[in-house]
Design an enzyme around this catalytic site. Structure first.
Site, short mmCIF file in Angstrom:
data_model
loop_
_atom_site.label_atom_id
_atom_site.label_comp_id
_atom_site.label_asym_id
_atom_site.label_seq_id
_atom_site.Cartn_x
_atom_site.Cartn_y
_atom_site.Cartn_z
N ASN A 1 3.82 -2.16 -2.07
CA ASN A 1 3.95 -3.34 -2.95
C ASN A 1 5.29 -3.30 -3.67
O ASN A 1 5.97 -4.31 -3.80
CB ASN A 1 2.81 -3.37 -3.98
N HIS B 1 -5.42 -6.16 -6.91
CA HIS B 1 -6.66 -5.56 -6.41
C HIS B 1 -6.93 -6.12 -5.01
O HIS B 1 -6.82 -7.34 -4.81
CB HIS B 1 -7.82 -5.86 -7.35
C1 GRF Z 1 -3.30 -0.37 -1.94
O1 GRF Z 1 -4.37 0.32 -1.37
C2 GRF Z 1 -3.78 -1.55 -2.67
O2 GRF Z 1 -4.97 -2.08 -2.14
C3 GRF Z 1 -4.07 -1.04 -4.05
O3 GRF Z 1 -3.36 0.17 -4.20
C4 GRF Z 1 -2.66 0.44 -3.03
C5 GRF Z 1 -1.22 0.06 -3.25
O4 GRF Z 1 -0.55 0.40 -2.13
N1 GRF Z 1 -3.59 -1.97 -5.02
P1 GRF Z 1 1.03 0.64 -2.23
O5 GRF Z 1 1.23 1.95 -2.97
O6 GRF Z 1 1.62 -0.51 -2.96
O7 GRF Z 1 1.44 0.71 -0.79
#
Ligand code: GRF
Length: 212
Positions: free
Chosen positions: A14, A109
């Site tokens: 993310n 989420h």
């Molecule tokens: C993912 O599993 C997402 O569903 C949750 O936490 C994780 C974030 O992944 N919000 P990343 O570290 O951003 O790849």
């Protein structure tokens, strides 16, 4: 320009999506700092690869929880963060940080809250529950974070992620994660443009609008 602080425990995909959107000027924002509780996290690596200050703050660097809370709040303040984005941060933020950035801490989420959320509902467990419930579609949620897991007013949701009959929690997680990247970037862009006013959402003066 919206100044974003990202707090992430693991891979940081993310974070990467947000850094890329800022770098390509798709959104009027900049990631000014990354915090992780995990020194070996992909998030810290990605931050350093992109010249973003990265800080590892955890119970080892700060054994006292209040001291950790103050350290996180101060690092975010020192980098003049407007909005804090939690992305796979496995801890709850402390009261000082939540207070100093009241209504400006977001979390993503991997389901359509309030369903499939709350204590213990994180990672693959969310997708196991979605599959067990026989859902045909799922989605993602960006909400204002508070002192409880997956609680706080919804800011934006992106439904319509297909659940396939042969999905495993892992294959579903991968499809949902891609949708998280889209929604988080889109939502930050709408906050940066002033279209989304977090204070109004926080007081319930307005509700989120599903993406067209
Ligand atoms: C993912 O599993 C997402 O569903 C949750 O936490 C994780 C974030 O992944 N919000 P990343 O570290 O951003 O790849």
């Amino acid at each position: 320009m919206l100044r974003v602080g990202v707090i992430s425990s693991h891979g940081g995909s993310n974070l990467q999506a947000i850094i890329d959107a800022c770098g390509s000027r798709r959104i009027d924002a900049r990631v000014t700092v990354v915090v992780s509780n995990n020194a070996g996290s992909g998030a810290i690596t990605r931050a350093r690869e992109h010249g973003v200050p990265g800080f590892v703050l955890n119970s080892k660097t700060h054994p006292d929880p209040d001291g950790l809370d103050i350290a996180i709040a101060d690092v975010l303040t020192d980098h003049a963060v407007d909005v804090v984005c939690l992305a796979g941060y496995m801890k709850l933020l402390g009261a000082r940080t939540l207070d100093r950035f009241r209504n400006h801490v977001l979390n993503v989420h991997p389901a359509l809250l309030p369903r499939f959320g709350g204590r213990g509902m994180y990672g693959l467990r969310v997708h196991e529950a979605v599959l067990a419930a026989g859902e045909k579609t799922t989605g993602v949620t960006v909400h204002i974070a508070d002192a409880s897991y997956d609680h706080g007013p919804v800011v934006a949701q992106r439904p319509g992620v297909p659940v396939r009959s042969d999905d495993t929690p892992e294959t579903l997680a991968e499809r949902v994660l891609a949708s998280e990247h889209v929604l988080y970037v889109e939502t930050l862009g709408r906050i940066a443009s002033g279209e989304i006013d977090l204070e109004r959402i926080a007081v319930g003066a307005t509700t989120y609008r599903e993406q067209p």
